[in-house]
Design an enzyme around this catalytic site. Structure first.
Site, PDB file in Angstrom:
ATOM      1  CG  ASP A  66     -35.671   2.638   1.981  1.00  0.00           C
ATOM      2  OD1 ASP A  66     -35.541   1.633   1.589  1.00  0.00           O
ATOM      3  OD2 ASP A  66     -36.820   2.902   2.662  1.00  0.00           O
ATOM      4  CG  HIS A  67     -31.271  -0.763  -2.555  1.00  0.00           C
ATOM      5  ND1 HIS A  67     -31.625  -0.314  -3.877  1.00  0.00           N
ATOM      6  CD2 HIS A  67     -29.919  -1.202  -2.609  1.00  0.00           C
ATOM      7  CE1 HIS A  67     -30.785  -0.573  -4.730  1.00  0.00           C
ATOM      8  NE2 HIS A  67     -29.630  -1.206  -4.160  1.00  0.00           N
ATOM      9  NE  ARG A  68     -38.487   0.412   1.785  1.00  0.00           N
ATOM     10  CZ  ARG A  68     -39.355   0.698   2.982  1.00  0.00           C
ATOM     11  NH1 ARG A  68     -40.248  -0.059   3.168  1.00  0.00           N
ATOM     12  NH2 ARG A  68     -39.116   1.601   3.826  1.00  0.00           N
ATOM     13  CB  ILE A  69     -36.905   5.432  -1.939  1.00  0.00           C
ATOM     14  CG1 ILE A  69     -37.978   4.914  -1.045  1.00  0.00           C
ATOM     15  CG2 ILE A  69     -36.957   6.635  -2.668  1.00  0.00           C
ATOM     16  CD1 ILE A  69     -38.188   5.997   0.145  1.00  0.00           C
TER      17      ILE A  69
ATOM     18  N   PRO B 281     -34.456  -1.853   3.458  1.00  0.00           N
ATOM     19  CG  PRO B 281     -34.627  -2.071   1.223  1.00  0.00           C
ATOM     20  CD  PRO B 281     -35.532  -1.874   2.274  1.00  0.00           C
TER      21      PRO B 281
END
Length: 426
Positions: free
Chosen positions: A398-401, A220
């Site tokens: 990367d919004h996951r990280i 994302p």
């Protein structure tokens, strides 16, 4: 006994290779380490070194021929050895892959579409009831998601379905052609119209399309942009380049300073790994380089422990090799952070797609002279308009990280260091 010479994977993403040129001919002696041929991969043209010794008895794949990894391309042995059994086992001599014939011109759309042909099974897809090669974790995830493993294209050894093939796959969904096809079916192919030129897609372009589609689908993205004052850095660069035959590039400064910022914000220098995050100990920074049929990202490893001049020397050598198609896989794979600079092409601002396995990429625009309002005690209003050299940079995260605040903190520190390079030494 004659020995088979198989097409091997000369890059991490290579699935097929094309023999660009044979360096040995039939009847030549071959020693271990000799270059047999030059193979065009999805990234570069690389030397294929022999691991066998003897005489090159048979060239199975001629120049221009294409073979999958594991296919027979030649046979080495002793003069007089019978190679007919090996040729029969391989299905006979391979021929160069012919270019796709241009379809006959047709209308782009039709009110009465032609009847659909019966659906064919995907290449390598197991037949109904056949056992699918898969890891225990992949089978468990598939059961939880209600996914039929026969519809999933495996990326593990020998087509084995592994966990990453199921990550992000919605319950009941089927992966027909890889991760990018899980959520959205590809649009139907258009029939070429009058005057259309049909251009075959190169392997490099296929890999770029797949990797960037995977990145955009699985990671994302969000974007942060800031305008950076470049007067101090450009002045420092001018002083450093004074008297030098080859000038140090702005990209070397960007890579060196980005490495210092990554040391202070290690979360940005990380990789999403499913149920873990890999936080990397060194800043291995890649620079996107345009090639005639795509792009490649040569990387300078451990930029944080190298000076700007050393980074520039290494980078210049890598770019030269990239444009000559001579980069080795370790020189373009594994970047933990990437920079894409389109400033030299006059682009003011843009966004870039994250280059895996990194979790962020910096898009760099052109340096422009702009009016800037600054504090001025001598002015009646306390402000003054001055002309400064400014550059816009956009960080894709990367919004996951990387949460928004973490990305903003990194970008702010990076901008401060670019505006005052001495901060990178603090």
């Amino acid at each position: 006994m004659p020995e088979k010479v198989l097409m091997i994977a000369l890059s991490p993403t290579m699935e097929t290779g094309t023999v660009a040129r044979w360096r040995k001919k039939e009847g030549d002696k071959v020693s271990s380490g000799d270059v047999l041929c030059e193979v065009e991969t999805d990234k570069a043209t690389m030397d294929y070194e022999s691991s066998a010794e003897g005489t090159l008895l048979k060239i199975v794949l001629p120049e221009g021929g294409q073979a999958k990894v594991g296919d027979l391309i030649a046979i080495v042995g002793k003069p007089g050895d019978d190679v007919t059994a090996l040729l029969a086992e391989a299905g006979g001599a391979a021929a160069p892959k012919a270019p796709a014939a241009r379809p006959a011109p047709a209308a782009r759309a039709s009110a009465s579409p032609a009847p659909a042909a019966p659906a064919a099974a995907a290449p390598g897809a197991p037949s109904p009831g056949a056992r699918v090669k898969s890891s225990p974790l992949a089978r468990k995830l598939a059961q939880q998601k209600g996914v039929d493993l026969r519809s999933v294209r495996g990326s593990g050894p020998g087509g084995r379905v592994v966990r990453r093939d199921l990550d992000g796959l919605a319950g009941g969904a089927a992966a027909v052609a890889g991760p990018a096809a899980r959520a959205v079916s590809p649009p139907p192919a258009l029939q070429p119209g009058p005057g259309d030129q049909v251009v075959p897609v190169s392997r490099m372009r296929q890999v770029i399309a797949r990797r960037l589609s995977d990145s955009m689908y699985t990671a994302p993205h969000y974007y942060l942009t800031v305008a950076v004052g470049m007067d101090e850095l450009l002045a420092a660069r001018a002083r450093l380049n004074s008297g030098r035959d080859r000038k140090i590039s702005v990209n070397a400064f960007l890579m060196g300073i980005a490495a210092r910022a990554l040391e202070r914000h290690p979360r940005v220098n990380s990789t999403w790994n499913g149920d873990t995050i890999l936080q990397h100990p060194t800043a291995d920074i890649g620079l996107a380089v345009a090639l005639p049929d795509g792009l490649i990202t040569p990387l300078v490893r451990d930029c944080g422990h190298k000076g700007i001049a050393a980074i520039d020397t290494e980078l210049a050598d890598l770019i030269e090799k990239a444009r000559a198609g001579k980069l080795a896989p370790p020189e373009y794979t594994g970047a933990t952070f990437t920079i894409s600079n389109l400033g030299a092409m006059g682009i003011d601002e843009f966004t870039a797609i994250i280059n895996p396995p990194g979790s962020a990429i910096l898009a760099v625009g052109a340096v422009r002279k702009e009016p800037v309002v600054e504090n001025d005690a001598k002015s009646a209003s306390g402000d003054a308009v001055v002309i400064r050299q400014r550059m816009r940079v956009t960080l894709s995260c990367d919004h996951r990280i990387i949460d928004g605040a973490a990305g903003a903190a990194f970008l702010r520190e990076l901008a401060d260091m670019l505006e005052n390079p001495l901060l990178a030494l603090a």
